[in-house]
Design an enzyme around this catalytic site. Sequence first.
Site, PDB file in Angstrom:
ATOM      1  N   ASN A 151      41.035  -1.703  65.496  1.00 56.26           N
ATOM      2  CA  ASN A 151      39.989  -1.374  64.516  1.00 56.26           C
ATOM      3  C   ASN A 151      40.492  -0.501  63.363  1.00 56.26           C
ATOM      4  OD1 ASN A 151      40.253   0.765  66.295  1.00 56.26           O
ATOM      5  ND2 ASN A 151      38.098   1.303  66.236  1.00 56.26           N
ATOM      6  N   GLU A 248      42.692   7.411  74.616  1.00 56.04           N
ATOM      7  CA  GLU A 248      41.576   7.409  73.657  1.00 56.04           C
ATOM      8  C   GLU A 248      40.816   6.111  73.883  1.00 56.04           C
ATOM      9  OE1 GLU A 248      40.652   9.750  71.549  1.00 56.04           O
ATOM     10  OE2 GLU A 248      42.315  11.096  71.961  1.00 56.04           O
ATOM     11  N   CYS A 282      34.882   3.467  67.856  1.00 55.08           N
ATOM     12  CA  CYS A 282      34.732   3.924  69.242  1.00 55.08           C
ATOM     13  C   CYS A 282      33.642   4.966  69.414  1.00 55.08           C
ATOM     14  CB  CYS A 282      36.062   4.471  69.744  1.00 55.08           C
ATOM     15  SG  CYS A 282      36.735   5.725  68.641  1.00 55.08           S
ATOM     16  N   GLU A 461      43.494  13.934  70.515  1.00 56.92           N
ATOM     17  CA  GLU A 461      44.303  13.691  69.320  1.00 56.92           C
ATOM     18  C   GLU A 461      43.810  14.635  68.234  1.00 56.92           C
ATOM     19  OE1 GLU A 461      44.172   9.349  68.637  1.00 56.92           O
ATOM     20  OE2 GLU A 461      46.213   9.304  69.410  1.00 56.92           O
TER      21      GLU A 461
HETATM   22  P1  NAD Z   1      42.333  -3.297  74.324  1.00 56.69           P
HETATM   23  O1  NAD Z   1      42.251  -2.349  75.466  1.00 56.69           O
HETATM   24  O2  NAD Z   1      42.021  -4.708  74.535  1.00 56.69           O
HETATM   25  O3  NAD Z   1      43.808  -3.268  73.692  1.00 56.69           O
HETATM   26  C1  NAD Z   1      44.394  -2.076  73.224  1.00 56.69           C
HETATM   27  C2  NAD Z   1      45.904  -2.226  73.227  1.00 56.69           C
HETATM   28  O4  NAD Z   1      46.378  -2.329  74.564  1.00 56.69           O
HETATM   29  C3  NAD Z   1      46.431  -3.450  72.484  1.00 56.69           C
HETATM   30  O5  NAD Z   1      47.579  -3.071  71.759  1.00 56.69           O
HETATM   31  C4  NAD Z   1      46.788  -4.395  73.623  1.00 56.69           C
HETATM   32  O6  NAD Z   1      47.807  -5.313  73.287  1.00 56.69           O
HETATM   33  C5  NAD Z   1      47.275  -3.431  74.679  1.00 56.69           C
HETATM   34  N1  NAD Z   1      47.194  -3.891  76.066  1.00 56.69           N
HETATM   35  C6  NAD Z   1      46.374  -4.836  76.598  1.00 56.69           C
HETATM   36  N2  NAD Z   1      46.572  -4.910  77.933  1.00 56.69           N
HETATM   37  C7  NAD Z   1      47.525  -4.003  78.243  1.00 56.69           C
HETATM   38  C8  NAD Z   1      48.153  -3.594  79.467  1.00 56.69           C
HETATM   39  N3  NAD Z   1      47.821  -4.136  80.649  1.00 56.69           N
HETATM   40  N4  NAD Z   1      49.078  -2.609  79.420  1.00 56.69           N
HETATM   41  C9  NAD Z   1      49.403  -2.018  78.257  1.00 56.69           C
HETATM   42  N5  NAD Z   1      48.865  -2.371  77.074  1.00 56.69           N
HETATM   43  C10 NAD Z   1      47.918  -3.337  77.069  1.00 56.69           C
HETATM   44  O7  NAD Z   1      41.409  -2.646  73.184  1.00 56.69           O
HETATM   45  P2  NAD Z   1      41.066  -3.278  71.766  1.00 56.69           P
HETATM   46  O8  NAD Z   1      40.144  -4.422  71.980  1.00 56.69           O
HETATM   47  O9  NAD Z   1      42.322  -3.464  70.996  1.00 56.69           O
HETATM   48  O10 NAD Z   1      40.284  -2.078  71.054  1.00 56.69           O
HETATM   49  C11 NAD Z   1      38.912  -1.844  71.203  1.00 56.69           C
HETATM   50  C12 NAD Z   1      38.693  -0.703  72.172  1.00 56.69           C
HETATM   51  O11 NAD Z   1      39.397   0.454  71.715  1.00 56.69           O
HETATM   52  C13 NAD Z   1      37.244  -0.271  72.270  1.00 56.69           C
HETATM   53  O12 NAD Z   1      36.918  -0.060  73.611  1.00 56.69           O
HETATM   54  C14 NAD Z   1      37.212   1.052  71.509  1.00 56.69           C
HETATM   55  O13 NAD Z   1      36.195   1.925  71.911  1.00 56.69           O
HETATM   56  C15 NAD Z   1      38.564   1.599  71.787  1.00 56.69           C
HETATM   57  N6  NAD Z   1      38.965   2.582  70.773  1.00 56.69           N
HETATM   58  C16 NAD Z   1      38.998   3.905  71.115  1.00 56.69           C
HETATM   59  C17 NAD Z   1      39.337   4.866  70.170  1.00 56.69           C
HETATM   60  C18 NAD Z   1      39.357   6.329  70.503  1.00 56.69           C
HETATM   61  O14 NAD Z   1      39.938   7.092  69.747  1.00 56.69           O
HETATM   62  N7  NAD Z   1      38.747   6.768  71.589  1.00 56.69           N
HETATM   63  C19 NAD Z   1      39.679   4.465  68.876  1.00 56.69           C
HETATM   64  C20 NAD Z   1      39.657   3.109  68.569  1.00 56.69           C
HETATM   65  C21 NAD Z   1      39.305   2.164  69.532  1.00 56.69           C
END
Ligand code: NAD
Length: 487
Positions: A151, A248, A282, A461
Site C-alpha cells: 500500500n 507492523e 492499516c 516504527e
Molecule cells: P501480505 O501479508 O500478504 O504480504 C506482505 C509481504 O509479505 C509481501 O512482501 C509478501 O510477499 C510477503 N510474504 C507473503 N508470505 C510470506 C511468508 N510466508 N514469509 C515471508 N514473507 C511473506 O500483506 P499485503 O497484502 O502485502 O499488505 C496488506 C496488509 O498489510 C494489511 O493487513 C495491512 O493492514 C498491513 N499493513 C500494516 C501496516 C502497519 O504499519 N501496521 C502498514 C501497511 C500495511
Amino acid sequence: MTLPIYQNFIHGRYLANTTGEHFEVKNPATDEVIYRVEIADESIQLAAIESAKLGFDLWSSMSAIERSRILLKAVAILRERNDELATIEVLDTGKPWQEAQCVDVETGADVIEYFAGLAPTQVGQQQTVGADFYYTRKEPLGICAGIGAWNYPLQIACWKSGPALAAGNALIFKPSELTPLGALKLAEVFCEAGVPAGVFNVVQGAAEVGQWLSHHPEIAKLSFTGEVGTGKKVVASSAGSLKSVTMELGGKSPLLVFEDADIDQAVSAAMLGNFYTQGEICTNCTRVYLHRNIYTEFTQKLLHRIQNNIVAGDPLDPKVNFGALISREHQQLVLSYIDSGIEQGASLLCGGKAMRPASAANGYFVEPTVFVDCQDDMRIVREEIFGPVMSILVFDDERDVVQRANDTHLGLAAGIFTKDIQRAHRVIHKMQAGICWINSYGNSPAEMPVGGYKQSGIGRENGIETLEHYTQTKSIYVGMTNIESPF
Ligand code: NAD
C-alpha cells in the site's frame, strides 16, 4: 513493445539472476502489465548475503556523523525526485497522484532525515563499580531484513531503512511482488548519495523469498509489514534463529464520535480513515461508533460529502482523489465482504459495487461504501477488509462503547471526537490500541512511534525508541585492580 525488466539490486548495482525466472507487474488502474521483475533465485540470495556482510563491515566502522551526512544526501535526492518517484507509486499501487505527490515520498524522506539526525546522538553509559568501572556501547545488529506490503511501497522501504542504516546495520529489503519498483529506486538513491555497496540490497519475489529471509541464520533482525496471518508465519520461521522481529500488521480500528463532537471534523476524519488511498491503510477507522443523538446529522453529512466530493478515475489525473484497488483478486475480496455484510443484515447507506470510471474503465475500483444497521458480530465489523468499506454502529453509553471498541484481537489504532477534554483522555487511555488520535485521524509524523497492541504488531516504527530496536548494548567491565582469585 518489449516490456522493461528489472533485476535485483545487489552490491550497488542491478544483478541478473541465473534462472531467468521473473514475474509481471500490472497497473491496477488499467489492468495492463507494465514491467517484469527478475526473482531473487539462489544465486541472488547468496550474493545478497555476501554483499551485505561487506557493506556492514564498512558502514558500521564509519562514524555516526559520517553515516548521517550520507543519509541526509539521500533525503535531498528523494525530495528532488519527488514527482518521478510519486509517479512510480501511482502506477504500481493505483493510488491517486494527488496523494502520492505530497505524501508517499515526503513521509519516507522525513523518516530517513529524522533517523539521520538521531544517529550521532546514540551514547553509552559509564559507571564506577568500586575501584573498577564498566561502560556500554550501542552497537548495530549486523544484517537486518525488511519485508514490505503494497500500500505504501516506497514509504515502507524508507521507514525500515532509515533506522536500520542510521544505527549502522546493512538491510536486505524485499518489497511486495505487487509493487516492486519503488524500493529499487530507493537503492539507486542511496548509492548516489554515497551509501556503500551492500548496505541496502533489494531482493524481489513473493512468499518464498520472504521465507528465505525469515529463516536465514545470518540475518539478525526482521522488520515486517503485512497481514496478521503472514506475520504469524514470519515470527514462527524467525524463531529458528531467534531473530528479533518488528511486526507492523493489520487492524480493525474504532472511531468514537460523542454527541458533543464537531460533526464536520468527525466526518472528515471518518472519510480520511476509510477512503484515503481507496481504503488501503492499516490504521483505518473502519468501525465508526456514533452516539445515537448525532447519528442522523453525521450520516446525512457523510453521504452528502461522499456523493459530492469523491472523484474516482485515472489516478494520474490530479483532480482524482479516489484510486483503484491493488489487484483484481483484492477487488473481488472486498466485494465479497460487501456481500457478506448484506447477507448478515447490514444496510448500504451508499456504494457496494465495483466501479468503472470513464477515465480508467479497466481498473479495479470499488465504490466508497458505507454500511449502517451494523452489529458487532458481523464479519464486516470484525475482520480487516482493507478497502473502502465503513461500518457505522450506534452507542448510548461511554462505558459500553469502550468495551465494544476493545472487543477485538486487533489493536492498531483508535480515535475519538469530543470537545470534553476529560472524556477525551479518559476514553483514549482505555483504548487497547498503539496509535491513538483525539480530534484528528491518520497523522503519523516521523517523531511519533507507531505500532500495534494485541495481534496488530510487535515493536514500533518511527520515534526515538525504534533506534533501540536496531542496536544492541555491549557492556564492558574494566578491571583497575588485581584480580582476587581462590585458585
Ligand atoms: P501480505 O501479508 O500478504 O504480504 C506482505 C509481504 O509479505 C509481501 O512482501 C509478501 O510477499 C510477503 N510474504 C507473503 N508470505 C510470506 C511468508 N510466508 N514469509 C515471508 N514473507 C511473506 O500483506 P499485503 O497484502 O502485502 O499488505 C496488506 C496488509 O498489510 C494489511 O493487513 C495491512 O493492514 C498491513 N499493513 C500494516 C501496516 C502497519 O504499519 N501496521 C502498514 C501497511 C500495511
